[in-house]
Design an enzyme around this catalytic site. Structure first.
Site, mmCIF file in Angstrom:
data_model
loop_
_atom_site.group_PDB
_atom_site.id
_atom_site.type_symbol
_atom_site.label_atom_id
_atom_site.label_comp_id
_atom_site.label_asym_id
_atom_site.label_seq_id
_atom_site.Cartn_x
_atom_site.Cartn_y
_atom_site.Cartn_z
ATOM 1 N N ARG A 50 0.225 13.824 10.295
ATOM 2 C CA ARG A 50 1.577 13.839 9.731
ATOM 3 C C ARG A 50 1.887 12.457 9.164
ATOM 4 O O ARG A 50 2.199 11.526 9.912
ATOM 5 C CB ARG A 50 2.595 14.202 10.808
ATOM 6 N N ASP A 52 3.985 9.526 7.197
ATOM 7 C CA ASP A 52 5.398 9.160 7.169
ATOM 8 C C ASP A 52 5.941 9.157 5.746
ATOM 9 O O ASP A 52 5.197 9.288 4.766
ATOM 10 C CB ASP A 52 5.587 7.770 7.778
ATOM 11 N N TYR A 111 -8.077 5.800 6.884
ATOM 12 C CA TYR A 111 -6.928 5.348 6.114
ATOM 13 C C TYR A 111 -7.319 4.188 5.217
ATOM 14 O O TYR A 111 -8.210 3.400 5.540
ATOM 15 C CB TYR A 111 -5.788 4.904 7.039
ATOM 16 N N ARG A 202 -0.008 0.357 9.653
ATOM 17 C CA ARG A 202 0.945 -0.551 9.015
ATOM 18 C C ARG A 202 1.213 -1.774 9.882
ATOM 19 O O ARG A 202 1.460 -2.874 9.365
ATOM 20 C CB ARG A 202 2.235 0.197 8.706
#
Length: 257
Positions: A50, A52, A111, A202
């Site tokens: 999921r 953001d 990622y 992040r």
């Protein structure tokens, strides 16, 4: 009900994230609405992760259940037609076993984070990478990143609203790639693990940017990790540079791309 795996690409800027929401646009909602155009009923799809608000994807994977057999190519083409004008694309589609699950069968997630160092504003790639105006030291950032690889308690790099049962994870890889452009330098952070905590990537990149800028040393990253304290984390970077790049499975449902 036959089940299909979907390989999904999207630009995250218009969305409040992947997950369906009642009052805000979502990637899941856009695809489910397109499915309802093909088979009029309520559809629920599941994804490998999921993402953001504002986060993009180059290789998100989801699955859907259909009432009838579809040729996978025709299903992907029909979804791409009906999902317009949302910035979502079904790159590939494959029929899978009825018990195959996009999230629970995944064994790896990759990622990518893109960071640009340059003075002039971004134009054609605005909203697709994080921009800073100061120079960065790629070697120092890699030295800091190396201290995060392995099996650790990542409480420091975990959002306070993270719902994971444990902060203990294994980070398989975190590499910093430097790409020199005519009017700036791009840094690509390639991150790989079986699963991630909320805001973990992040938090990593925001902390490593401080190392690259000279405000932190690489050893400060190790000390922050050892602190197991969210307050020890560096700044959390903005979402627009983050991409879900790929999801790995024991057997690739899409075959060799």
């Amino acid at each position: 009900m036959p089940r299909y795996a979907l390989l999904v690409e999207y630009h995250g800027a218009p969305f409040a994230g992947w997950q369906r929401q009642n009052d805000q646009p979502s990637v899941q909602g856009a695809i489910e609405a397109a499915l309802a155009k093909l088979e009029p009923r309520e559809h629920t799809i599941a994804a490998a992760g999921r993402t953001d608000a504002g986060v993009h994807a180059k290789g998100q994977v989801a699955h859907c259940d259909m009432d009838r057999e579809w040729d996978p190519f025709r299903l992907s083409e029909a979804l791409n037609y009906h999902v317009k004008p949302a910035p979502v694309a079904i790159l590939d589609c494959a029929q899978v076993a009825d018990d195959w699950h996009a999230r629970f069968d995944a064994v790896e997630r990759r990622y990518l984070f893109r960071l640009m160092s340059r003075r002039a504003p971004l134009t054609s790639e605005a909203g697709q990478m994080w921009q800073v105006k100061h120079p960065l030291d790629a070697a120092a950032m890699q030295a800091g990143a190396d201290q995060l690889i392995g099996y650790h308690d990542f409480t420091t790099f975990r959002s306070s609203i993270c719902q994971a049962q444990s902060p203990v994870k294994t980070l398989d890889a975190l590499s910093v790639e430097e790409i020199v452009h005519p009017y700036g330098v791009e840094y690509r952070f390639h991150v790989r693990a079986r699963s991630f905590l909320h805001n973990q990537v992040r938090s990593f990149v925001g902390t490593l940017e401080r190392v690259g800028a000279g405000a932190w040393t690489p050893d400060d990253v190790g000390a922050a990790l050892a602190a197991q304290d969210r307050a020890a984390c560096g700044p959390v970077c903005p979402p627009e540079g983050l991409y879900l790049a790929a999801v790995g499975y024991p057997a690739d449902p899409f075959g060799a791309l």
